[in-house]
Design a protein around this motif. Structure first.
Motif: not given
Length: 325
Positions: A32-33, A39-41, A56-60, A302-312
């Protein structure tokens, strides 16, 4: 947008080429992040671990936006930037995860990829919170690294790769680039928030007032671009290792220090900064406040998973921007 992230089978051929056909993928964990690259382990069956970067476009998650053409920090992502910047940091003795392999030919994935050293999971940000005493040595070492960067000077500003190609325009001062950048961020954010729309003229006046106090400059240091304690890992040996290096550029060192002061808070003084122009520092600090409104509001659409954090984050910086006018 439906995003399909990598699965272990997708990297089987890459692993075979890099480590041999007898090696197997034990796990592939997407970390995450990241918001511009994946970014993969990557864990192998012999317990070897490495980090896989995928551009890749799908990662951005970032949608396009109007940009200042000569702003070196706009859309600073990609394998070319990563490779050039990694080489420069290594040359000046700044620790960053070792680059093990770079593939820009799409031989295994339909994307540019890199394999880098896995320096562990301990971020300096977490260490500062959990054990400030243990963070003291890597924090001091980071300060040494930053001084080496900031005292690596160039008569030209811009991205490392662009300067090397002779493709870094120098038609105006860096302070004018940041003025246009800040006012562009204001325009975009004001279209999304009525408070900023109402204060648009006053904020514009404040930006221009701060810019007019900044003297001209013709020499630039090597800067990270957006360095916070979340962009520094602490290795098992206690070394600070810088990540997210695609934004590296020759620019005013005050740009880095505006971020550092904001992100490191009380720990900032331990970095022992080089001499700074207070007017340029204050101007860049306010420009970054506007950036931290526009960017989070844009990605929150967008569909960014942590939308609430961004709005805050945007709300926090809207309060700061308005308080100063």
């Amino acid at each position: 947008m439906s995003r399909m992230f990598l699965r272990p089978d997708d990297v089987r051929d890459l692993v075979a080429e890099q480590w041999g056909a007898d090696r197997r993928v034990a796990a592939l964990d997407r970390l995450t992040g990241g918001s511009k690259k994946g970014v993969y382990r990557l864990r192998l069956d012999d317990r070897t671990t490495v980090i896989l970067y995928v551009w890749a476009a799908g990662e951005n998650y970032w949608p396009p936006s109007p940009a200042v053409p000569d702003d070196p920090f706009t859309d600073a992502s990609g394998a070319e930037l990563f490779a050039a910047n990694h080489a420069v940091l290594t040359a000046v003795g700044v620790r960053t995860p070792d680059l093990l392999m770079l593939d820009r030919a799409g031989r295994h994935l339909q994307a540019d990829v890199a394999l880098v050293e896995d320096v562990g999971a301990m971020r300096l940000e977490a260490l500062l919170e959990q054990d400030p005493a243990a963070a003291a040595a890597p924090l001091a070492a980071l300060g040494d690294a930053l001084r080496r960067m900031h005292m690596t000077l160039s008569p030209r500003y811009g991205r490392i790769a662009a300067i090397a190609r002779g493709d870094a325009p120098q038609a105006r001062g860096t302070e004018d680039i940041i003025t246009d950048r800040a006012l562009g961020h204001l325009d975009a954010a004001a279209a999304r928030d009525a408070r900023l729309a109402d204060a648009h003229e006053r904020i514009t006046g404040h930006v221009r007032h701060l810019r007019n106090a900044v003297p001209a400059r013709e020499q630039y240091g090597l800067v990270h671009g957006e360095l916070g304690p979340d962009h520094v890992f602490v290795t098992p040996a206690g070394e600070p290792a810088m990540i997210d290096i695609e934004g590296l550029a020759y620019f005013d060192v005050e740009w880095d220090h505006a971020w550092l002061r904001m992100r490191f808070g009380d720990a900032y003084s331990a970095l022992r900064p080089v001499g700074l122009d207070p007017h340029r520092l204050e101007f860049y600090r306010y420009a970054q406040v506007l950036s931290l409104i526009e960017g989070p509001l844009r990605i929150a659409d967008t569909d960014f998973p942590n939308r609430r954090w961004m709005l805050d984050l945007a709300e926090w910086n809207i309060t700061k921007a308005l308080a100063e006018i």
